[in-house]
Design a protein around this motif. Structure first.
Motif, mmCIF file in Angstrom:
data_model
loop_
_atom_site.group_PDB
_atom_site.id
_atom_site.type_symbol
_atom_site.label_atom_id
_atom_site.label_comp_id
_atom_site.label_asym_id
_atom_site.label_seq_id
_atom_site.Cartn_x
_atom_site.Cartn_y
_atom_site.Cartn_z
ATOM 1 N N GLY A 183 47.998 -4.044 34.689
ATOM 2 C CA GLY A 183 48.214 -4.904 33.526
ATOM 3 C C GLY A 183 49.284 -4.377 32.592
ATOM 4 O O GLY A 183 49.697 -5.084 31.673
ATOM 5 N N ARG A 184 49.710 -3.126 32.801
ATOM 6 C CA ARG A 184 50.747 -2.565 31.918
ATOM 7 C C ARG A 184 52.054 -2.326 32.646
ATOM 8 O O ARG A 184 53.124 -2.426 32.052
ATOM 9 N N ILE A 185 51.956 -1.938 33.900
ATOM 10 C CA ILE A 185 53.169 -1.781 34.701
ATOM 11 C C ILE A 185 52.902 -2.457 36.055
ATOM 12 O O ILE A 185 51.743 -2.683 36.419
ATOM 13 N N PRO A 186 53.961 -2.792 36.795
ATOM 14 C CA PRO A 186 53.734 -3.477 38.071
ATOM 15 C C PRO A 186 52.918 -2.615 39.036
ATOM 16 O O PRO A 186 53.202 -1.433 39.222
ATOM 17 N N VAL A 187 51.884 -3.211 39.584
ATOM 18 C CA VAL A 187 51.048 -2.566 40.598
ATOM 19 C C VAL A 187 50.981 -3.558 41.743
ATOM 20 O O VAL A 187 50.448 -4.656 41.573
ATOM 21 N N ASP A 188 51.573 -3.223 42.871
ATOM 22 C CA ASP A 188 51.603 -4.169 43.990
ATOM 23 C C ASP A 188 51.138 -3.495 45.270
ATOM 24 O O ASP A 188 51.889 -2.761 45.918
ATOM 25 N N LEU A 189 49.899 -3.777 45.625
ATOM 26 C CA LEU A 189 49.307 -3.086 46.774
ATOM 27 C C LEU A 189 49.778 -3.646 48.113
ATOM 28 O O LEU A 189 49.420 -3.108 49.157
ATOM 29 N N ARG A 190 50.623 -4.689 48.084
ATOM 30 C CA ARG A 190 51.223 -5.121 49.348
ATOM 31 C C ARG A 190 52.323 -4.138 49.738
ATOM 32 O O ARG A 190 52.718 -4.044 50.890
ATOM 33 N N ARG A 191 52.811 -3.406 48.752
ATOM 34 C CA ARG A 191 53.903 -2.451 49.012
ATOM 35 C C ARG A 191 53.449 -1.000 48.966
ATOM 36 O O ARG A 191 54.136 -0.127 49.492
ATOM 37 N N VAL A 192 52.352 -0.738 48.295
ATOM 38 C CA VAL A 192 51.870 0.640 48.160
ATOM 39 C C VAL A 192 50.519 0.742 48.881
ATOM 40 O O VAL A 192 49.572 0.064 48.497
ATOM 41 N N PRO A 193 50.443 1.576 49.910
ATOM 42 C CA PRO A 193 49.238 1.581 50.744
ATOM 43 C C PRO A 193 48.062 2.368 50.158
ATOM 44 O O PRO A 193 47.587 3.338 50.729
ATOM 45 N N VAL A 194 47.594 1.910 49.020
ATOM 46 C CA VAL A 194 46.409 2.497 48.386
ATOM 47 C C VAL A 194 45.172 1.941 49.099
ATOM 48 O O VAL A 194 45.156 0.786 49.508
ATOM 49 N N ASP A 195 44.134 2.764 49.264
ATOM 50 C CA ASP A 195 42.903 2.286 49.904
ATOM 51 C C ASP A 195 41.890 1.797 48.882
ATOM 52 O O ASP A 195 41.161 0.831 49.121
ATOM 53 N N LEU A 196 41.806 2.497 47.751
ATOM 54 C CA LEU A 196 40.827 2.156 46.709
ATOM 55 C C LEU A 196 41.518 2.280 45.358
ATOM 56 O O LEU A 196 42.275 3.236 45.140
ATOM 57 N N LEU A 197 41.244 1.341 44.452
ATOM 58 C CA LEU A 197 41.904 1.388 43.143
ATOM 59 C C LEU A 197 40.927 0.913 42.067
ATOM 60 O O LEU A 197 40.300 -0.131 42.200
ATOM 61 N N SER A 198 40.789 1.718 41.015
ATOM 62 C CA SER A 198 39.853 1.405 39.935
ATOM 63 C C SER A 198 40.604 0.912 38.710
ATOM 64 O O SER A 198 41.644 1.467 38.354
ATOM 65 N N PHE A 199 40.059 -0.111 38.068
ATOM 66 C CA PHE A 199 40.640 -0.584 36.804
ATOM 67 C C PHE A 199 39.613 -1.333 35.983
ATOM 68 O O PHE A 199 38.489 -1.542 36.432
ATOM 69 N N SER A 200 40.022 -1.711 34.766
ATOM 70 C CA SER A 200 39.058 -2.166 33.777
ATOM 71 C C SER A 200 39.670 -3.239 32.883
ATOM 72 O O SER A 200 40.846 -3.153 32.524
ATOM 73 N N ALA A 201 38.874 -4.230 32.485
ATOM 74 C CA ALA A 201 39.411 -5.347 31.691
ATOM 75 C C ALA A 201 39.771 -4.940 30.268
ATOM 76 O O ALA A 201 40.743 -5.435 29.708
ATOM 77 N N HIS A 202 38.987 -4.025 29.661
ATOM 78 C CA HIS A 202 39.195 -3.780 28.229
ATOM 79 C C HIS A 202 40.432 -2.955 27.923
ATOM 80 O O HIS A 202 40.770 -2.742 26.766
ATOM 81 N N LYS A 203 41.143 -2.481 28.956
ATOM 82 C CA LYS A 203 42.417 -1.820 28.720
ATOM 83 C C LYS A 203 43.570 -2.815 28.823
ATOM 84 O O LYS A 203 44.721 -2.424 28.656
ATOM 85 N N MET A 204 43.256 -4.070 29.142
ATOM 86 C CA MET A 204 44.321 -5.091 29.233
ATOM 87 C C MET A 204 43.932 -6.331 28.448
ATOM 88 O O MET A 204 44.128 -7.440 28.903
ATOM 89 N N TYR A 205 43.367 -6.122 27.246
ATOM 90 C CA TYR A 205 43.072 -7.215 26.314
ATOM 91 C C TYR A 205 41.975 -8.138 26.831
ATOM 92 O O TYR A 205 41.889 -9.299 26.439
ATOM 93 N N GLY A 206 41.148 -7.613 27.734
ATOM 94 C CA GLY A 206 39.967 -8.329 28.200
ATOM 95 C C GLY A 206 38.730 -7.722 27.568
ATOM 96 O O GLY A 206 38.820 -6.816 26.728
ATOM 97 N N PRO A 207 37.557 -8.212 27.967
ATOM 98 C CA PRO A 207 36.305 -7.718 27.373
ATOM 99 C C PRO A 207 35.877 -6.357 27.914
ATOM 100 O O PRO A 207 36.285 -5.952 29.002
ATOM 101 N N LYS A 208 35.042 -5.676 27.173
ATOM 102 C CA LYS A 208 34.451 -4.416 27.627
ATOM 103 C C LYS A 208 33.287 -4.694 28.570
ATOM 104 O O LYS A 208 32.688 -5.759 28.516
ATOM 105 N N GLY A 209 32.987 -3.713 29.402
ATOM 106 C CA GLY A 209 31.826 -3.844 30.286
ATOM 107 C C GLY A 209 32.105 -4.583 31.580
ATOM 108 O O GLY A 209 31.185 -4.975 32.277
ATOM 109 N N ILE A 210 33.379 -4.774 31.912
ATOM 110 C CA ILE A 210 33.705 -5.381 33.207
ATOM 111 C C ILE A 210 34.935 -4.685 33.774
ATOM 112 O O ILE A 210 35.920 -4.455 33.071
ATOM 113 N N GLY A 211 34.822 -4.310 35.030
ATOM 114 C CA GLY A 211 35.935 -3.660 35.706
ATOM 115 C C GLY A 211 35.904 -4.056 37.163
ATOM 116 O O GLY A 211 35.119 -4.919 37.576
ATOM 117 N N ALA A 212 36.768 -3.435 37.940
ATOM 118 C CA ALA A 212 36.803 -3.762 39.358
ATOM 119 C C ALA A 212 37.220 -2.550 40.170
ATOM 120 O O ALA A 212 37.905 -1.652 39.680
#
Ligand code: PLP
Length: 406
Positions: free
Chosen positions: A190-219
């Motif tokens: 949500g702050r810089i481009p993250v494109d997993l079609r180009r970067v072969p990451v297997d697992l990635l953690s992130f959170s809504a409240h760091k990108m102007y979303g609500p607290k208590g929800i992430g993925a």
């Protein structure tokens, strides 16, 4: 635009809920209260349809398919699921102890403490150092990978000093060596481009409240194939999220996360130009008025939102007390329960007094020029008074016109 005091400049800790996000959440807090797992009626179907849309929006932000997104309560839970889940999954598969996990010295406590927990189960944890800018070197990681390495976990962008890691290189290296790679992208998504079609990451953690979303929800992003990730659920129950994370879905939170992700994708480029200019003004202003300040983090590979500044001869706590009308932080808010100097600042080579004289200033989507001007004045006044010196070019320090009556 914002003239609210205290000025909020702690956007690495959390961000304000975007009003447009709140708007899409409201119906799901009022009349559309169905359980997304209720298959027998309209309420359930509506909730499920909304979750499907949000899952696609969240996936799209990082170049992932909707089926690769597992909703959690936030990045801390996602990180626990990623690290403990793969550790347990690998152990179940092979029944062999002695696996190794590799991470870095400047990781968030959610990663470091989770790795430490694995030591109780016989895992070995290798913590690689970083350079003076907070960058981990792919070569250092390559050097410590062994046949026993289960997982490498390196954050995409740092929450204290904003340094961006060479994630593409690390991901590629892990792929070549056949090692799973997790990244804590809570400050990056949500702050810089993250494109997993180009970067072969297997697992990635992130959170809504760091990108102007609500607290208590992430993925947690879990790559769908090649390799198949042996992820053992850490919360068992009704089999939600394809068995990887049971529990009734937080539908309003998920809908808000979806909208926040969509807005971030659309507005990131423009936001970053404005935020970067404000950050540079802030640093230039502080430098103009104060002698002897140093900026931490990488000079280029760095989030534009971040200004992490050491003021030798001061203490961040005293500074923050002196300027309560500016909300910033010292070190990482997440470890502020213990008044230890920041492990991140120590890892980049700052002494204990330097670490304690460091402020973390985090700009965001709602930061205004007036707020930055105000902050420059407040910082220079407070630092000068703590040091018992005069600032350079100091004139009248009255309240700036733009904030009067705020
Ligand atoms: C905020 C943050 C976390 C924790 O996220 P929560 O959603 O609050 O659990 C983890 N890692 C980084 C880098 C963060 O900035």
């Amino acid at each position: 635009m914002g003239r609210q005091l205290p000025v909020y400049l702690d956007n690495h800790a959390t961000t304000r809920l975007d009003p447009r996000v709140l708007d899409v959440m409201m119906p799901f807090l009022r009349e559309q209260y169905g359980n997304a797992a209720s298959r027998a009626h309209e309420y359930g179907w509506m909730a499920e349809a909304a979750v499907d849309i949000a899952r696609a929006q969240v996936g799209r932000l990082i170049g992932a398919d909707a089926e690769e997104i597992v909703f959690t309560s936030g990045a801390t839970e996602s990180i626990n699921l990623a690290i403990k889940g793969t550790a347990e999954g690998l152990f179940q598969r092979s029944r062999r102890p002695g696996y190794q996990v590799i991470t870095a010295a400047t990781e968030h406590r959610a990663v470091l403490d989770t790795c430490r927990r694995l030591e109780d189960f016989g895992f070995r944890v290798v913590v690689v150092p970083v350079d003076g800018f907070g960058r981990v070197s792919p070569d250092d990681i390559a050097r410590v990978i062994t046949d026993d390495t289960a997982l490498v976990s390196i954050m995409w962008a740092n929450n204290e000093i904003g340094t961006i890691a060479p994630i593409a290189d690390i991901a590629a290296l892990c792929k070549v060596r056949g090692v799973l790679f997790h990244t804590d992208a809570t400050q990056a998504a949500g702050r810089i481009p993250v494109d997993l079609r180009r970067v072969p990451v297997d697992l990635l953690s992130f959170s809504a409240h760091k990108m102007y979303g609500p607290k208590g929800i992430g993925a947690l992003y879990v790559r769908k194939h090649s390799p198949r990730i042996p992820l053992a659920a850490q919360i068992d129950g009704g089999g939600h999220e394809r068995g990887m994370r049971s529990g009734t879905l937080n539908v309003p939170g998920i809908v808000g996360f979806g909208k926040a992700a969509e807005l971030a994708a659309e507005e990131m480029t423009e936001d970053n130009v404005r935020i970067g200019e404000l950050r540079d003004l802030l640093i230039a202003g502080i430098r103009h008025h104060l002698e002897d300040v140093s900026i931490n983090g990488h000079p280029r590979e760095k989030l534009v939102h971040n200004a992490n500044i050491t003021f030798p001869g001061t203490s961040a706590d005293a500074l923050m007390m002196a300027m309560k009308d500016v909300a910033v932080s010292s070190g990482s808010a997440c470890s502020s329960a213990q008044p230890e100097p920041s492990h991140v600042l120590r890892a980049i080579g700052l002494s204990e007094p330097e670490s304690k004289g460091t402020l973390r200033i985090g700009l965001g989507r709602f930061t205004t020029r007036e707020e930055i001007d105000y902050t420059v004045r407040r910082v220079m006044e407070s630092v000068a008074s703590l040091r018992g010196t005069k600032t350079r070019g100091q004139e009248s320090l009255g309240e700036p016109a733009s904030l009067r009556g705020a």
